[in-house]
Every structure is written in C-alpha cells, then in structure tokens.
Design an enzyme around this catalytic site. Structure first.
Site, PDB file in Angstrom:
ATOM      1  N   SER A  10       0.870  -1.073  -0.061  1.00 26.82           N
ATOM      2  CA  SER A  10       0.067  -0.078  -0.022  1.00 26.82           C
ATOM      3  C   SER A  10       0.951   1.112  -0.063  1.00 26.82           C
ATOM      4  CB  SER A  10      -1.009   0.058   1.410  1.00 26.82           C
ATOM      5  OG  SER A  10      -1.491   1.273   1.536  1.00 26.82           O
ATOM      6  N   HIS A  35      -1.238  -1.243  -4.445  1.00 27.38           N
ATOM      7  CA  HIS A  35      -2.175  -0.860  -3.871  1.00 27.38           C
ATOM      8  C   HIS A  35      -2.404   0.513  -3.430  1.00 27.38           C
ATOM      9  CE1 HIS A  35      -6.058  -2.346  -1.525  1.00 27.38           C
ATOM     10  NE2 HIS A  35      -5.688  -1.073  -0.899  1.00 27.38           N
ATOM     11  N   ASP A  37      -4.751   3.400  -1.779  1.00 22.28           N
ATOM     12  CA  ASP A  37      -5.863   3.778  -0.751  1.00 22.28           C
ATOM     13  C   ASP A  37      -6.580   5.096  -1.180  1.00 22.28           C
ATOM     14  OD1 ASP A  37      -6.003   1.097   0.811  1.00 22.28           O
ATOM     15  OD2 ASP A  37      -3.966   1.784   1.531  1.00 22.28           O
ATOM     16  N   MET A  39      -9.207   7.828  -0.101  1.00 24.39           N
ATOM     17  CA  MET A  39      -9.845   8.183   1.030  1.00 24.39           C
ATOM     18  C   MET A  39     -10.468   9.572   0.920  1.00 24.39           C
ATOM     19  SD  MET A  39      -7.678   6.701   4.152  1.00 24.39           S
ATOM     20  CE  MET A  39      -6.634   5.007   3.906  1.00 24.39           C
ATOM     21  N   HIS A  68      -8.278   0.884  -4.226  1.00 24.96           N
ATOM     22  CA  HIS A  68      -9.387   0.875  -3.029  1.00 24.96           C
ATOM     23  C   HIS A  68     -10.167   2.070  -2.787  1.00 24.96           C
ATOM     24  CE1 HIS A  68     -10.210  -0.285   1.089  1.00 24.96           C
ATOM     25  NE2 HIS A  68     -11.452  -0.094   0.599  1.00 24.96           N
ATOM     26  N   MET A  70     -12.330   4.269  -1.055  1.00 19.91           N
ATOM     27  CA  MET A  70     -13.027   4.436   0.460  1.00 19.91           C
ATOM     28  C   MET A  70     -13.533   5.817   0.359  1.00 19.91           C
ATOM     29  SD  MET A  70      -9.937   2.927   2.981  1.00 19.91           S
ATOM     30  CE  MET A  70      -8.757   2.862   1.803  1.00 19.91           C
ATOM     31  N   MET A 139     -11.568  -6.304   5.016  1.00 21.09           N
ATOM     32  CA  MET A 139     -10.531  -5.457   5.885  1.00 21.09           C
ATOM     33  C   MET A 139     -10.593  -5.858   7.326  1.00 21.09           C
ATOM     34  SD  MET A 139     -10.017  -2.637   3.936  1.00 21.09           S
ATOM     35  CE  MET A 139      -9.454  -1.799   5.450  1.00 21.09           C
ATOM     36  N   GLY A 144      -9.207   3.542   7.081  1.00 17.01           N
ATOM     37  CA  GLY A 144      -9.115   4.968   7.220  1.00 17.01           C
ATOM     38  C   GLY A 144      -7.676   5.340   7.567  1.00 17.01           C
ATOM     39  N   ASP A 177      -6.543  -6.792   4.020  1.00 11.79           N
ATOM     40  CA  ASP A 177      -5.928  -5.353   4.441  1.00 11.79           C
ATOM     41  C   ASP A 177      -6.189  -4.953   5.775  1.00 11.79           C
ATOM     42  OD1 ASP A 177      -5.125  -2.702   4.254  1.00 11.79           O
ATOM     43  OD2 ASP A 177      -6.196  -2.039   2.343  1.00 11.79           O
TER      44      ASP A 177
END
Length: 221
Positions: A10, A35, A37, A39, A68, A70, A139, A144, A177
């Site tokens: 990540s 990966h 993330d 957010m 991913h 979020m 998850m 977060g 993850d």
C-alpha cells in the site's frame, strides 16, 4: 500452498515526497500489485489522493494498479479512476446504493471489479453479486488509517469467503488489508487469502529492505 500468493504494498506507507520512485522501487522489489488507498475524509476519517495521482503513477509501473475506493458516493468517480489507469476498482457496499449496478459499470469500463467488506459488513453482502466480482477485499482493520492492529474476527470471515469463492469455480482474488505483518500474514494465508495488502510491513527499512520484506510476507513471515 496451491494458490499463488500475491503481495500488494500500500503506497499509503510510502514516502509521498518521492512517490514515483517509491512505486518503481517496490515494483522492482517483487510487488505483484500496487495498492492505492483512496480516502475522502467523509466515508472514512482520512483524506488521501485522487485520480490525478493514479494517472501520475501509472507510467512508473506495469504492475496491477489495485485501487481501493474508500469514498462515498463511489459511482461518480469510477470513470475517472478507470481513465487514470486503475486495473482493479474496489468499492464498499455501503458507498453505493446499487452495488450490482456499480460493479456492472466497473466491468463495462474494462476493469476488474472488487467488493470490500468492513469488519462489521457481513459476507451476505456478496450473495447476489458473486457473478460480477473479480476480487473480494476483507478489511482486518477499520478503514481510514494505516498502522492499525489486525482484528482477529477477520479470520473466520476469510475462511467463509474462501469456501464461497471455491464453490463458484471462478478466479476471484481474496485479498486482506489491515495489520498485515510477519505475524499476521501466515494466519491470513492459512485462512484462505491469496493477496496481502501491506503498507508498513512492505515499506519498512527503506528501498534496500523492500525485496526482503515482500519475500517474507509472501512466504508467510
């Protein structure tokens, strides 16, 4: 283990001042997926990056860009992340009012479709979309932030999902993850995972350590 183990570092744990170089380094060190993330500070309590960063990183690696999302709502941004160079787009059931439609859109964009299950999201959320899913992300922390401790209740969930995936006969990634390190990686793999997302454990020690970190994760610590 008969299933090939893939490692997805990540970039949340990378040096953001040198992100392109970090992606090249982790790629060269043996990462299978990169990966990302994403957010929004709304669906999860943190704010990270958008499509522009994915687009900027795309030329730095030919590896699978595992994005991913979020974010909520997710639907308005699927096209932008697909155009930026994502290979996999994973969304949360809670972030789309029509999960089936969202997965159809991801597939129509020519991308692999993923569904993400938070610690309290039941496996049953997948009951009517298994035919569209290419990746299931469990998850093992609340989403977060990086660096959280692994939640043990993820293990029986992984086991149930492994049985569901095997019953389909389809090649669906089972990704985990959160809190993945040299201790928890073998437990997740034993439960049935075949893709491990690891931020801190991948990027620990700087570029010279990346290959060793990835190899250790891949072989269960």
């Amino acid at each position: 283990m008969s299933r090939p183990v893939r490692i997805a570092p990540s970039i949340l744990s990378a040096d953001f001042a040198a992100l392109g170089a970090e992606v090249r380094a982790i790629d060269a060190a043996g990462a299978d997926y990169i990966h990302v993330d994403v957010m929004d500070g709304h669906f999860v309590p943190n704010l990270t990056i958008g499509p522009a960063v994915v687009k900027a990183l795309r030329p730095h690696t030919a590896k699978v860009m595992d994005v991913h999302l979020m974010i909520a709502p997710a639907d308005p941004y699927l096209d932008a992340f697909a155009e930026a160079g994502a290979d996999i787009l994973s969304i949360h059931p809670e972030a789309s009012p029509h999960l089936h439609r969202s997965l159809q859109r991801i597939k129509a964009l020519g991308k692999r479709a993923g569904v993400v299950l938070n610690p309290a999201t039941p496996v049953s959320a997948l009951d009517h979309v298994m035919d569209l899913v290419d990746l299931i992300l469990v998850m093992s922390v609340n989403p977060g932030f990086g660096g959280q401790a692994f939640i043990d209740s993820a293990l029986p969930k992984i086991e149930r999902l492994r049985a569901m995936i095997d019953a389909t006969g389809r090649a669906i990634d089972l990704e985990v993850d959160g809190g993945i390190d040299m201790t928890t990686a073998p437990r997740a793999l034993a439960a049935g995972a075949d893709v491990l997302v690891a931020g801190t454990a991948s990027f620990r020690g700087g570029p010279s350590a990346y290959a060793g970190n990835i190899a250790a994760l891949r072989h269960g610590g």
